[in-house]
Design a protein around this motif. Structure first.
Motif, PDB file in Angstrom:
ATOM      1  N   PRO A   1       0.795  -1.238   0.000  1.00  0.00           N
ATOM      2  CA  PRO A   1       0.000   0.000   0.000  1.00  0.00           C
ATOM      3  C   PRO A   1       0.822   1.281   0.000  1.00  0.00           C
ATOM      4  O   PRO A   1       0.361   2.307  -0.499  1.00  0.00           O
ATOM      5  N   TYR A   2       2.045   1.247   0.567  1.00  0.00           N
ATOM      6  CA  TYR A   2       2.868   2.459   0.618  1.00  0.00           C
ATOM      7  C   TYR A   2       3.688   2.655  -0.655  1.00  0.00           C
ATOM      8  O   TYR A   2       4.378   3.656  -0.801  1.00  0.00           O
TER       9      TYR A   2
ATOM     10  N   LEU B   1      -1.042 -12.694   9.856  1.00  0.00           N
ATOM     11  CA  LEU B   1      -1.968 -13.762  10.236  1.00  0.00           C
ATOM     12  C   LEU B   1      -2.822 -13.361  11.432  1.00  0.00           C
ATOM     13  O   LEU B   1      -4.013 -13.677  11.501  1.00  0.00           O
ATOM     14  N   LYS B   2      -2.228 -12.659  12.384  1.00  0.00           N
ATOM     15  CA  LYS B   2      -2.997 -12.182  13.541  1.00  0.00           C
ATOM     16  C   LYS B   2      -4.052 -11.167  13.096  1.00  0.00           C
ATOM     17  O   LYS B   2      -5.181 -11.168  13.593  1.00  0.00           O
ATOM     18  N   ILE B   3      -3.666 -10.305  12.182  1.00  0.00           N
ATOM     19  CA  ILE B   3      -4.615  -9.311  11.664  1.00  0.00           C
ATOM     20  C   ILE B   3      -5.773 -10.011  10.958  1.00  0.00           C
ATOM     21  O   ILE B   3      -6.946  -9.668  11.149  1.00  0.00           O
ATOM     22  N   GLU B   4      -5.430 -11.010  10.140  1.00  0.00           N
ATOM     23  CA  GLU B   4      -6.476 -11.779   9.461  1.00  0.00           C
ATOM     24  C   GLU B   4      -7.418 -12.408  10.485  1.00  0.00           C
ATOM     25  O   GLU B   4      -8.643 -12.370  10.323  1.00  0.00           O
ATOM     26  N   ALA B   5      -6.855 -12.986  11.546  1.00  0.00           N
ATOM     27  CA  ALA B   5      -7.678 -13.640  12.579  1.00  0.00           C
ATOM     28  C   ALA B   5      -8.580 -12.636  13.276  1.00  0.00           C
ATOM     29  O   ALA B   5      -9.731 -12.948  13.615  1.00  0.00           O
ATOM     30  N   ARG B   6      -8.091 -11.421  13.505  1.00  0.00           N
ATOM     31  CA  ARG B   6      -8.914 -10.394  14.162  1.00  0.00           C
ATOM     32  C   ARG B   6     -10.080  -9.977  13.279  1.00  0.00           C
ATOM     33  O   ARG B   6     -11.213  -9.840  13.751  1.00  0.00           O
TER      34      ARG B   6
ATOM     35  N   GLU C   1      -4.070  -4.181   5.684  1.00  0.00           N
ATOM     36  CA  GLU C   1      -3.267  -4.072   6.902  1.00  0.00           C
ATOM     37  C   GLU C   1      -2.183  -5.149   6.940  1.00  0.00           C
ATOM     38  O   GLU C   1      -1.065  -4.903   7.404  1.00  0.00           O
ATOM     39  N   GLY C   2      -2.513  -6.349   6.443  1.00  0.00           N
ATOM     40  CA  GLY C   2      -1.537  -7.429   6.416  1.00  0.00           C
ATOM     41  C   GLY C   2      -0.371  -7.150   5.496  1.00  0.00           C
ATOM     42  O   GLY C   2       0.738  -7.660   5.700  1.00  0.00           O
TER      43      GLY C   2
END
Length: 734
Positions: free
Chosen positions: A236-237, A282-287, A272-273
């Motif tokens: 994204p950046y 992976l944590k972001i996906e899980a959230r 975000e990932g």
């Protein structure tokens, strides 16, 4: 019996076979996850094991995905903190798949791991593909019927076992979008071309086995685990990546109108990932996955579009004591668009079809519909010339009623006139076998009345298709007052043969689907007469998730059809008919010759090719636009309540006997706000107390059509929900 088993051979290859007992296709369970991890741990710990192959014991398939009932169990087991339970359960899956991906390699050097390959004998969907994506190489069968993909978005969630993160980081956001956001399933060659799988082989197990015996350390390391990894297409950046994500966001909103929580959550997880390392992603996906699962929309969609739909297709409402009634020879009366479509889908299912019309030319025209359809399939590479010839050979087009001898099911699709239908019924019954079931494809005429022309009303039933037959997923089966169980079983078995979803309703004016659809269009027409902008009405509906707005739908189905239905209803109901200015609008449009798309003039203006070019401004000469337009939410609530209240009344009157049919039917027949799970699920989401209160407010402002049904009022007072009060299979609304 175990769901996963481990075997080892003399060459040092450990084979883990997934084979769920009693299932035709593997689905993942808690037990399966535990057994898979135990097999992986044993294989990684055994120095004699050089590599691992994960495959399936099911012929022609690897896995159909996760048992979605487990998501509800994860919530329940978490007690007062369901979000925590869902997040932790999801992270356990991530940890297992990450263990497979890293395969015992040294964390720093990324060396010393054991090669793990997936050998898929056929279809892999959902976690059935997410698991292989965590292996080091995917080998798939050259099975032409097999499909590969992540279809979770279609039931209101998104791939939450690492599939979202792995696919996005492997392919880039743009290439992953059709697979993640549209749930596309690809055949083996297309899946390889899209880099979802690695190799297509006649014997994927043998090919995988050979690969693991020769793989090197470098073959095991995923791109995101290498130093200097850059996301394909740009993060994204990055200037290019920034534009990709801007485009993706616009595409998602354009397709979903913001109505589907899962699509927005998925895009957020990818965005975000892409900004962080893989394990954090992976944590972001899980959230975000947990966020979606905590939204009542996901539970409602899973229940209606997966669990309930599957139950109905498997015969949840079929009479239990009636033997198999599959159709061998079908007679279709009327070779117009509906009859031709019925003949097409029946021939596709391998049935012998006799297609009847008044003369040979008309009958041949109906059969030509199948030929044209197959020719298009040949151009797309989905149909062979041999298959076309075989299918056309199943259809006999003729005006000769004698050809109907030997039929075990007749579907009448002639002109929507009781006299014409009665005459055809009597002619045909004189020819067909006495045990042949007779069905009418009527969309509005009561089945009990049509059955009066039959000598065998107990064998007379309604089978209501939606147009176009080959594309629409739902079939509405209508029981007349004298219809017996064998006719119901016959209709249900036939619908299963043609691979559509059935609902069974009791006879009443407009049955169930049209009973709810017609008020939707009428409410929109009422708003137009009040000066509400048509574009506001249509956009309000689209932002609720309806595929088209009610104004556009009116043009697609034709204004003269609406006028015909209105006149027939007025005649039948007499003084009880609730007349409104909307009727006058429809009759005026009809008189003006603005009959909709087919006339290239309706609520819209059209160009010479029939393409919409804008709303017809002339309508405001008769019904001027109001200076002050209503609030969007009020427009949406009018459109939702006018349909949902009819669904409640249908349940009260036992037109609908099983609430699953009300919700599944509404979504599949006319696209009722799929995110809601259907009209009764929607009322459960907003709550009966609020619904009853809004009914009272809307009734006071707009009239008695919004009067709160007694059942809903009672449920509001008792704090009940439809799915709490009426267990699936309930026979009445008492």
């Amino acid at each position: 019996m175990a769901e996963f088993t481990l075997t080892k051979d003399a060459d040092g290859v450990a084979t883990i076979t997934w084979d769920v007992p009693g299932k035709t296709m593997n689905v993942m369970s808690f037990t399966g996850l535990e057994e898979l991890e135990a097999c992986i741990d044993e294989a990684l710990a055994d120095d004699a094991v050089k590599g691992i192959v994960i495959t399936s014991g099911k012929e022609g398939s690897f896995a159909g995905g996760m048992d979605l009932n487990l998501l509800a169990v994860m919530k329940e087991q978490a007690g007062d903190d369901p979000a925590k339970g869902l997040f932790e359960g999801t992270m356990k899956m991530h940890a297992l798949l990450r263990k497979i991906e890293l395969a015992g390699m040294d964390p720093k050097s990324k060396k010393g791991g054991k090669p793990i390959a997936a050998a898929l004998p056929g279809t892999a969907a959902g976690i059935g593909l997410e698991l292989p994506l965590a292996t080091h190489r995917i080998f798939v069968s050259d099975n032409p019927k097999a499909k590969y993909g992540l279809p979770e978005i279609l039931v209101g969630i998104f791939p939450g076992a690492g599939g979202t993160t792995r696919l996005a980081k492997k392919l880039g956001a743009v290439a992953a979008a059709p697979l993640l956001l549209e749930g596309k399933m690809l055949d083996a060659q297309k899946a390889k071309g899209a880099s979802i799988v690695d190799e297509v082989a006649a014997d994927p197990v043998a090919a995988a086995r050979e690969w693991v015996l020769n793989a090197k350390d470098a073959d095991l390391v995923k791109p995101w685990d290498t130093k200097g990894y850059k996301m394909p297409g740009g993060a994204p950046y990055h200037p290019a990546g920034f534009m990709n994500f801007v485009g993706a966001s616009a595409m998602v909103h354009g397709k979903t109108q913001g109505a589907f929580p899962a699509a927005k959550a998925l895009l957020s997880a990818v965005y975000e990932g892409a900004l962080v390392d893989f394990d954090t992603a992976l944590k972001i996906e899980a959230r975000w996955f947990t966020n979606v699962l905590m939204n009542p929309s996901s539970g409602a969609m899973i229940r209606s579009l997966f669990l309930n739909k599957e139950a109905l297709e498997k015969g949840a409402v079929r009479p239990k004591d009636v033997p198999d009634q599959r159709v061998k020879k079908l007679g279709v009366l009327g070779a117009g668009m509906m009859g031709a479509g019925i003949a097409l889908v029946s021939a596709q299912a391998g049935m012998e079809v006799v297609l009847i019309d008044r003369d040979q030319e008309s009958a041949d025209r109906g059969k030509a519909y199948t030929e044209t359809y197959l020719d298009k399939g040949i151009k797309r590479g989905k149909v062979t010339a041999e298959k076309k010839e075989a299918m056309l050979g199943l259809v006999t087009a003729t005006p000769d009623l004698e050809q109907l001898k030997g039929c075990d099911l007749i579907i009448e699709a002639v002109f929507e006139d009781p006299k014409v239908k009665a005459e055809m019924t009597q002619k045909v019954e004189a020819i067909i076998p006495e045990d042949c079931i007779f069905a009418s494809n009527t969309s509005t005429l009561p089945i009990t009345g049509l059955a009066e022309a039959s000598k065998r009303p107990e064998q007379f039933i309604g089978i209501h298709f939606f147009s176009p037959v080959e594309k629409m997923l739902l079939v509405e089966i209508i029981k007349g007052e004298k219809t017996e169980d064998r006719a119901v079983a016959k209709a249900l078995d036939y619908v299963r043969q043609i691979r559509k979803t059935p609902i069974v309703v009791n006879d009443a004016r407009f049955f169930y689907c049209n009973r709810c659809i017609i008020p939707y269009g009428n409410e929109a027409a009422r708003m137009v007469t009040e000066g509400v902008a048509p574009v506001l009405i249509d956009n309000a509906a689209r932002q609720l998730g309806f595929p088209v707005g009610p104004i556009q739908l009116g043009d697609e189905t034709s204004i003269d059809l609406a006028a015909k239905i209105t006149r027939a209803t007025k005649e039948a109901m007499g003084n009880d008919y609730p007349a409104s200015e909307a009727d006058n609008l429809v009759f005026w449009m009809e008189a003006e010759g603005r009959l909709g798309r087919k006339a290239k003039a309706g609520y819209f203006d059209y160009d010479e090719k029939g393409k919409r070019i804008g709303y017809w401004k002339g309508i405001h000469d008769k019904y001027p636009l109001a200076d002050e337009q209503p609030d969007l939410i009020e427009v949406q609530e009018r459109l939702m309540f006018v349909q949902a209240l009819e669904a409640v009344r249908a349940l009260e009157e036992s037109v609908i006997e099983d609430i699953r049919e009300a919700d599944v039917g509404a979504i599949l027949a006319w696209g009722f706000a799929p995110w809601s799970g259907g009209p009764l699920s929607w009322l459960d989401i907003i709550g009966a107390p609020y619904a009853a209160q809004r009914c009272d407010e809307l009734t006071e402002k707009f009239g008695p059509r919004f009067t709160c049904p007694p059942l809903l009022r009672e449920m509001a007072e008792k704090g009940q929900t439809f799915y709490g009060r009426f267990n699936p299979g309930a026979k009445d609304a008492a």
